[in-house]
Design a protein around this motif. Sequence first.
Motif, short mmCIF file in Angstrom:
data_model
loop_
_atom_site.label_atom_id
_atom_site.label_comp_id
_atom_site.label_asym_id
_atom_site.label_seq_id
_atom_site.Cartn_x
_atom_site.Cartn_y
_atom_site.Cartn_z
N TRP A 9 0.85 -1.20 0.00
CA TRP A 9 0.00 0.00 0.00
C TRP A 9 0.88 1.25 0.00
N HIS A 10 0.31 2.35 -0.45
CA HIS A 10 1.00 3.64 -0.44
C HIS A 10 0.17 4.65 0.32
N SER A 11 0.87 5.47 1.12
CA SER A 11 0.18 6.57 1.79
C SER A 11 0.05 7.74 0.83
N GLU A 12 -0.74 8.69 1.23
CA GLU A 12 -0.82 9.91 0.44
C GLU A 12 0.53 10.62 0.45
N ALA A 13 0.76 11.47 -0.53
CA ALA A 13 2.03 12.21 -0.60
C ALA A 13 2.23 13.02 0.68
N ILE A 14 3.46 12.95 1.21
CA ILE A 14 3.78 13.63 2.46
C ILE A 14 4.79 14.74 2.18
N THR A 15 4.51 15.93 2.67
CA THR A 15 5.42 17.07 2.51
C THR A 15 6.00 17.44 3.87
N LEU A 16 7.34 17.53 3.93
CA LEU A 16 8.01 17.90 5.17
C LEU A 16 8.58 19.31 5.03
N ASP A 17 8.24 20.17 5.95
CA ASP A 17 8.78 21.52 5.97
C ASP A 17 9.68 21.65 7.19
N ILE A 18 10.92 21.17 7.05
CA ILE A 18 11.84 21.14 8.19
C ILE A 18 13.20 21.68 7.74
N PRO A 19 14.03 22.14 8.69
CA PRO A 19 15.35 22.68 8.34
C PRO A 19 16.24 21.63 7.69
N GLU A 20 17.23 22.09 6.94
CA GLU A 20 18.10 21.17 6.21
C GLU A 20 18.91 20.28 7.15
N ARG A 21 19.24 20.77 8.32
CA ARG A 21 20.00 19.92 9.25
C ARG A 21 19.16 18.73 9.68
N GLN A 22 17.85 18.91 9.83
CA GLN A 22 16.97 17.79 10.17
C GLN A 22 16.83 16.84 8.98
N LEU A 23 16.81 17.38 7.76
CA LEU A 23 16.78 16.52 6.58
C LEU A 23 18.05 15.68 6.50
N LEU A 24 19.20 16.30 6.80
CA LEU A 24 20.45 15.56 6.82
C LEU A 24 20.41 14.47 7.88
N THR A 25 19.84 14.80 9.03
CA THR A 25 19.73 13.80 10.11
C THR A 25 18.89 12.61 9.67
N LEU A 26 17.80 12.86 8.98
CA LEU A 26 16.97 11.76 8.47
C LEU A 26 17.75 10.90 7.49
N LEU A 27 18.51 11.54 6.63
CA LEU A 27 19.29 10.79 5.64
C LEU A 27 20.35 9.94 6.32
N VAL A 28 21.05 10.52 7.30
CA VAL A 28 22.06 9.76 8.04
C VAL A 28 21.40 8.64 8.85
N ALA A 29 20.20 8.90 9.35
CA ALA A 29 19.49 7.88 10.13
C ALA A 29 19.21 6.64 9.28
N THR A 30 18.94 6.83 7.98
CA THR A 30 18.73 5.66 7.13
C THR A 30 20.02 4.86 6.99
N GLN A 31 21.16 5.55 7.00
CA GLN A 31 22.44 4.84 6.96
C GLN A 31 22.68 4.08 8.26
#
Length: 336
Positions: free
Chosen positions: A79-101
């Motif tokens: 299944w797929h959820s509806e499109a999700i938009t995140l409005d967060i600072p770039e440092r938090q986006l980097l944290t999410l990316l590193v968290a996947t690693q």
Amino acid sequence: MAATDHSPSSYDPNPPTRVRLHKALSRGRQITQQEASDELGVSKRHVRDVVKTLREEGVPVQEAFEDRRRVYYLEPGDWHSEAITLDIPERQLLTLLVATQAARPTLSPTPLAEDLDAASASLEEALGGRVVSFIPAFESERWHFNRATSVDIDPEVFWALKRAIADRHPVYIDYYSASRGAWSQDRKIDPLMFAVRRGAWLCVAYCHERDATIDFNQVGIEQVDVAEEEHFTPPSGYNRDEYFEGRFGALAGGDAHDVVLRIDDELAPYFERKLYHPTQEVSAVEEGIEVTFQVQGLDEIASFVLSWGPGVEVRSPDSLRHRVAVEARAVAKQYS
């Protein structure tokens, strides 16, 4: 390489028939061939062609017959959820990316690993040139996390337990206990949560046979039958956040002990800068330091002490001191 995107379009005002059908199925609907024909405004034969096209594109459309009607659906994992938009600072986006690693080593033994890789690739692609403080595609080269040492878990076991935890259904399992070297068949448990301890994926569950909440290593579970007609309530006194307090490692059970270790000067820095247990306390003594722990059971702390060699000495309790001495003599004899 970015993962192929099979998610239904949310932007085309006049999406193709296959996109409309995929979107409906992706919301968890079970649609009969007649319903699809009516909603899409096409013939039932054309519906079959649309389903064939979706499958060729990698969308795993399932079908079944209910009351002589053909029904199309997707498994929950597709299944797929509806499109999700995140409005967060770039440092938090980097944290999410590193968290996947960082999550890859932990999830590697589970069927979640493949989905994590796909999600990470999708995140990198979505960020693309939209961020300026880092380059998403380069971040994977700047971080390294070791892979977990666990044996891979049977996906059917994993997902059956996952659903049972979410819906609070008891399950019956065939389980091999490595500590006892024995199988138990049709063992009824109430699965409460997943946990990772020292690289081992555990299912914490109330065991009806033992009348206690204990850990089951998922690698040892061969068969899971979910009692979907039954529901359970977590046992009285069970607290997820407190369950692992006092545990030195992955194993549950055993009496509480105050463990005192003398550490040589050479090894003292390791204990002074790293916390091996939440109750760890360090104090200076003659020729080194003294470290105390409050633990449940002695199995894993005995292995921990032996791993340090002669630089770590058990001061108390006497039962642990004796146990380490016996095991050390056995190892010395094997190599003499």
